[in-house]
Design a protein around this motif. Structure first.
Motif, short mmCIF file in Angstrom:
data_model
loop_
_atom_site.label_atom_id
_atom_site.label_comp_id
_atom_site.label_asym_id
_atom_site.label_seq_id
_atom_site.Cartn_x
_atom_site.Cartn_y
_atom_site.Cartn_z
N GLY A 248 27.48 47.29 49.20
CA GLY A 248 26.91 48.60 48.50
C GLY A 248 25.29 48.26 48.39
N ASP A 249 24.54 49.05 47.84
CA ASP A 249 23.06 48.97 47.97
C ASP A 249 22.61 47.87 47.73
N GLY A 250 21.54 47.64 48.20
CA GLY A 250 20.80 46.17 47.79
C GLY A 250 20.56 45.39 48.92
N GLU A 251 20.28 44.03 48.82
CA GLU A 251 20.11 42.99 49.92
C GLU A 251 21.39 42.29 49.80
N HIS A 252 21.92 42.04 51.13
CA HIS A 252 23.15 41.30 51.45
C HIS A 252 22.63 40.23 52.29
N ILE A 274 20.39 47.75 52.41
CA ILE A 274 20.92 48.81 52.38
C ILE A 274 20.51 49.79 51.17
N ASP A 275 20.52 51.11 51.39
CA ASP A 275 19.94 51.90 50.40
C ASP A 275 20.61 53.11 50.63
N ALA A 276 20.91 53.81 49.49
CA ALA A 276 21.59 55.20 49.50
C ALA A 276 22.97 55.15 50.68
N GLY A 277 23.45 54.04 50.55
CA GLY A 277 24.64 53.79 51.43
C GLY A 277 24.37 53.50 53.03
N ARG A 280 18.94 50.04 56.14
CA ARG A 280 17.51 50.28 56.71
C ARG A 280 16.92 49.37 57.13
#
Length: 298
Positions: A248-252, A274-277, A280
């Motif tokens: 999902g969105d965020g840092e992984h 990840i942002d808006a799927g 980035r």
């Protein structure tokens, strides 16, 4: 003219583990043929030649060679060179934490380094995002090229796929640690895989939880039978994760362990934003330690 060189072990904080790297510091005046010959002489997976940057705001420009060819980008040379230059700046009395750009053919890599006593940690941001190059070959062909059974290829939703973030890789998920340990290059079957590409085999790391994997990388077509740590593959692996994992969105944060089967254990950190799927940014992180310093007389 005499030229200084340094060797480091990269993606490790322990000497004589990780991925060895040679860095030639006084590379001005060397042409491509001379750089290639010196890389073959060092006979490591990569050798870096440090040159003045094209943009004065950057720290340096790198040319990166395997024993047989030049690369537009590679991860352990970038991290090792960044840490080495930061250690040299630290000796000159500059700040303990440093941020600068390193130029490569692929683009400028934004680096942040914390130098220590003969070692350091760092990270760099990729100037490009991973590119999906298509599905991998049929499972039976991949298995034959690795000396494995077709049923040992793949796990969960992961199947062979091609991605690049600089150099191209064929990513091969393996069903078990045992399969990863047994994997080997079968030269007679490699031609059935399509265009020559490095094979990056990976499986879930049985000793860890979360997004942690153990991997091996084979690239005999560029003079690297097996690589202890491959940062460019780690960057492209972000594309594998986007394709096969429900992120999902965020840092992984992903941890890749490599080189274990070679007795050169390495640890590579990968951070995806990840942002808006959509993916980035991708950052690669790790440590490096100085091993030797010397002078080239040719």
């Amino acid at each position: 003219m005499p030229r200084r060189f340094v060797t480091l072990d990269v993606f490790t904080d322990t000497a004589l583990t990780g991925n060895p790297l040679a860095v030639v510091l006084d590379a001005e005046g060397l042409d491509t043929a001379a750089m290639q010959a010196l890389a073959a002489e060092f006979n490591l997976s990569e050798t870096v030649f440090v040159l003045p940057p094209e943009a004065s705001r950057h720290r340096a420009r790198m040319r990166i060679f395997t024993p047989t060819s030049e690369l537009p980008f590679a991860g352990h040379p970038t991290l090792g060179t960044a840490i080495l230059l930061a250690l040299r700046d630290q000796r000159a009395g500059l700040a303990d934490a440093m941020a600068f750009g390193l130029e490569a053919s692929l683009g400028t890599l934004a680096c942040v380094v914390e130098p220590g006593d003969g070692r350091g940690t760092g990270r760099f941001k990729m100037p490009v995002l991973p590119e999906y190059l298509g599905e991998g070959p049929e499972t039976s062909l991949v298995a034959a090229a690795l000396g494995l059974e077709p049923g040992e290829i793949g796990f969960a939703r992961h199947v062979p796929s091609r991605h690049r973030a600089g150099p191209a890789f064929l990513f091969v998920p393996l069903a078990s640690q045992a399969a990863l340990d047994r994997a080997r290059m079968v030269a007679a079957a490699l031609g059935d895989l399509g265009p020559p590409a490095a094979l990056y085999c990976y499986t879930l790391d049985a000793e860890e939880v979360g997004h942690r994997y153990q991997a091996r990388m084979f690239a005999p077509h560029i003079g690297v039978p097996e690589d202890p740590a491959t940062g460019s593959a780690a960057a492209a692996f972000a594309g594998v994760m986007m394709q096969f994992e429900p992120l999902g969105d965020g840092e992984h944060d992903i941890v890749l362990r490599q080189g274990v089967a070679m007795g050169r254990p390495s640890t590579i950190g990968v951070q995806l934003v990840i942002d808006a799927g959509a993916l980035r940014s991708v950052e690669i992180s790790g440590a490096a330690v100085l091993v030797s310093e010397g002078t080239l007389l040719v």
